[in-house]
Design a protein around this motif. Structure first.
Motif, PDB file in Angstrom:
ATOM      1  N   LYS A   1      81.507 -39.371  57.354  1.00 12.35           N
ATOM      2  CA  LYS A   1      81.238 -40.680  57.990  1.00 12.35           C
ATOM      3  C   LYS A   1      80.324 -41.553  57.157  1.00 12.35           C
ATOM      4  O   LYS A   1      80.401 -42.773  57.217  1.00 12.35           O
ATOM      5  N   GLU A   2      79.452 -40.922  56.355  1.00 12.06           N
ATOM      6  CA  GLU A   2      78.554 -41.732  55.521  1.00 12.06           C
ATOM      7  C   GLU A   2      79.368 -42.539  54.506  1.00 12.06           C
ATOM      8  O   GLU A   2      79.136 -43.743  54.319  1.00 12.06           O
TER       9      GLU A   2
ATOM     10  N   SER B   1      85.996 -38.294  60.919  1.00  9.16           N
ATOM     11  CA  SER B   1      84.661 -38.850  60.676  1.00  9.16           C
ATOM     12  C   SER B   1      83.940 -39.211  61.967  1.00  9.16           C
ATOM     13  O   SER B   1      82.723 -39.380  61.966  1.00  9.16           O
TER      14      SER B   1
ATOM     15  N   ASN C   1      77.171 -37.862  68.682  1.00 11.78           N
ATOM     16  CA  ASN C   1      76.561 -36.848  67.820  1.00 11.78           C
ATOM     17  C   ASN C   1      76.429 -35.530  68.583  1.00 11.78           C
ATOM     18  O   ASN C   1      75.736 -35.459  69.599  1.00 11.78           O
TER      19      ASN C   1
ATOM     20  N   GLU D   1      73.901 -31.893  60.255  1.00  6.06           N
ATOM     21  CA  GLU D   1      74.055 -32.326  58.860  1.00  6.06           C
ATOM     22  C   GLU D   1      73.143 -31.470  57.977  1.00  6.06           C
ATOM     23  O   GLU D   1      72.182 -30.865  58.460  1.00  6.06           O
TER      24      GLU D   1
ATOM     25  N   ALA E   1      69.461 -37.165  59.783  1.00  5.17           N
ATOM     26  CA  ALA E   1      70.533 -38.124  60.106  1.00  5.17           C
ATOM     27  C   ALA E   1      71.018 -37.933  61.542  1.00  5.17           C
ATOM     28  O   ALA E   1      71.389 -38.891  62.212  1.00  5.17           O
ATOM     29  N   ASP E   2      71.002 -36.690  62.022  1.00  2.00           N
ATOM     30  CA  ASP E   2      71.390 -36.438  63.416  1.00  2.00           C
ATOM     31  C   ASP E   2      70.288 -36.902  64.363  1.00  2.00           C
ATOM     32  O   ASP E   2      70.515 -37.738  65.233  1.00  2.00           O
TER      33      ASP E   2
ATOM     34  N   ASP F   1      73.417 -40.829  62.013  1.00  2.00           N
ATOM     35  CA  ASP F   1      74.791 -40.309  62.052  1.00  2.00           C
ATOM     36  C   ASP F   1      75.589 -41.027  63.151  1.00  2.00           C
ATOM     37  O   ASP F   1      76.732 -41.455  62.926  1.00  2.00           O
TER      38      ASP F   1
ATOM     39  N   ARG G   1      76.348 -44.573  62.024  1.00  2.00           N
ATOM     40  CA  ARG G   1      77.479 -44.639  61.070  1.00  2.00           C
ATOM     41  C   ARG G   1      78.810 -44.540  61.826  1.00  2.00           C
ATOM     42  O   ARG G   1      79.776 -45.243  61.512  1.00  2.00           O
ATOM     43  N   LYS G   2      78.846 -43.651  62.805  1.00  3.92           N
ATOM     44  CA  LYS G   2      80.088 -43.502  63.579  1.00  3.92           C
ATOM     45  C   LYS G   2      80.365 -44.772  64.385  1.00  3.92           C
ATOM     46  O   LYS G   2      81.518 -45.181  64.537  1.00  3.92           O
TER      47      LYS G   2
END
Ligand code: HSE
Length: 404
Positions: free
Chosen positions: A100-101, A126, A154, A185, A190-191, A196, A199-200
């Motif tokens: 996803k990044e 993703s 997430n 991750e 990021a979570d 994260d 990004r999604k």
């Protein structure tokens, strides 16, 4: 014979090799051809893995092999994943990804390159792990104007919050469990800091609205300040705390945010526990539809990766989808300027706290007094108004969480 290469033999990469092997006959029947994994790129060696003999360390083996037409990138991180993806697409090889990044940051460019070189760039895995959401947004909901998407995006944070709420597990321990289950991750910040999910949200907004947002511009609050006491208090009031990503399009502007929210247990998102994700899409013709399923993990995510591989193998070249958004569709993220919502506020109690808070906030809904703590739900207020009233009352604030 169709030859594929995998980039990465970590959790999702090994899952993808497993799906392609275990369900080989089924996949080959769907594709109408034989499918072989020719290479797996990884820095490490895997002498004990059944796929160990396929491992290569040099990306150029894959890039320069004309037999390889489909590449699955599951490396994680922006680099070298982006660079390898770009090289493959420039060489006319189709790429599918769970990354996803890379999609959120470089998707616009990669989709353009894919279209220019007769290749496809697909990314069902993703968002939402094993949940079909990208293809439904592109195909099944195509006759609709989507106005909003809200969801738990997430798996790691939902797992942590559920463990805290149902087992009283401390945050750090719940995070370790999520890591050992392969949900988190490599760098779990990021979570837990919400990036994260942001990004999604960018990917979903791009699919739904045809506009790409900058993931770093999305107002983003993670779950690191949430305690087991918060989850217990929320539960006693009929709520569950969830990390909610929300994006909506109104008056030509796209709004997006990620933050922990108190979700009523009666709301469909309130009952989504553990690693599961739920995505609620609001659209003009269909109304509301909800997508639910495992949001992370080896085989569910691998299932989504392989679904994209099959799509390419089955339909190529006619199945190569036109990009949903292009370079012309970069858009600004608008914060919710007048965005109002109710909040749960928890203050340290003092002798006159109740009077002070009543004077500042008026009605104190669901008021609870516990030793040393005073908590209540506010009327709907803007962020700035809430800040002002908290500052005016001069009492130590313990936590504040928005209601959905
Ligand atoms: N770390 C991610 C999550 C993996 O927990 O949702 C799936 O994208």
């Amino acid at each position: 014979m169709i030859y594929a290469a995998l980039l990465g033999l970590g959790v999702v990469g090994s899952g993808t090799a497993e799906v392609l092997t275990k369900n080989k006959k089924l996949i080959e029947k769907k594709v109408g051809d034989r499918v072989e994994i020719k290479y797996i790129l990884d820095l490490r060696d895997f002498p004990d893995s059944p796929f160990g003999t396929l491992v290569v360390h040099d990306f150029s083996c894959i890039l320069n092999d004309p037999q390889v037409t489909v590449v699955a990138e599951m490396m994680g991180g922006a680099h070298p994943a982006y660079d390898f993806t770009k090289s493959c697409l420039l060489a006319g090889k189709s790429v599918v990804t769970s990354n996803k990044e890379v999609v959120a940051t470089y998707g616009t460019e990669l989709l353009r390159i894919a279209a220019e070189h007769g290749a496809a760039y697909l990314f069902e895995a993703s968002v939402g792990g094993g949940i079909p959401i990208i293809r439904p947004l592109r195909e099944d909901l195509a006759p609709n104007h989507v106005s909003a998407i809200s969801g738990i995006l997430n798996g790691t944070t939902n797992y942590i919050l559920t463990q805290m709420e149902t087992e009283g597990t401390p945050f750090d321990e719940a995070l370790k469990q999520a890591q050992s289950k392969g949900y988190a991750e490599r760098n779990p910040s990021a979570d837990i800091d919400g990036l994260d999910a942001a990004r999604k949200a960018v990917i979903l907004a791009a699919m739904a609205f045809g506009k790409r947002l900058d993931p770093n511009a999305i107002p983003c609050e993670g779950i690191t300040t949430i305690t087991a006491e918060d989850t217990a208090l929320a539960r006693s009031m009929g709520y569950s705390i969830k990390l909610i990503a929300h994006t909506e399009q109104a008056d030509g502007k796209i709004l997006a945010m990620v933050s922990p929210r108190l979700v009523p247990l009666s709301n469909p998102l309130g009952g989504i526990n553990g690693v599961f994700n739920g995505i609620l899409v609001t659209a003009d013709m269909v109304g509301q539809v909800m997508f639910y399923g495992p949001g992370a993990g080896k085989l569910p995510t691998a299932s989504a990766v392989v679904s994209d591989m099959i799509d390419i193998m089955e339909h190529s070249p006619s199945g190569i989808h036109a990009p949903v958004w292009t370079d012309a569709d970069e858009a600004d993220v608008f914060e919710f300027p007048g965005y109002t919502c109710a909040r749960l506020l928890v203050f340290q109690a003092t002798a006159s706290a109740l009077d002070t808070l009543t004077a500042r906030f008026g009605s104190l809904h669901s008021l609870q007094l516990a030793p040393g703590r005073l908590s209540f739900v506010t009327d709907p207020l803007s962020e700035a108004d809430t800040d002002q009233r908290i500052s005016d009352c001069g009492l130590p604030l313990v936590s504040r969480i928005r209601l959905l």
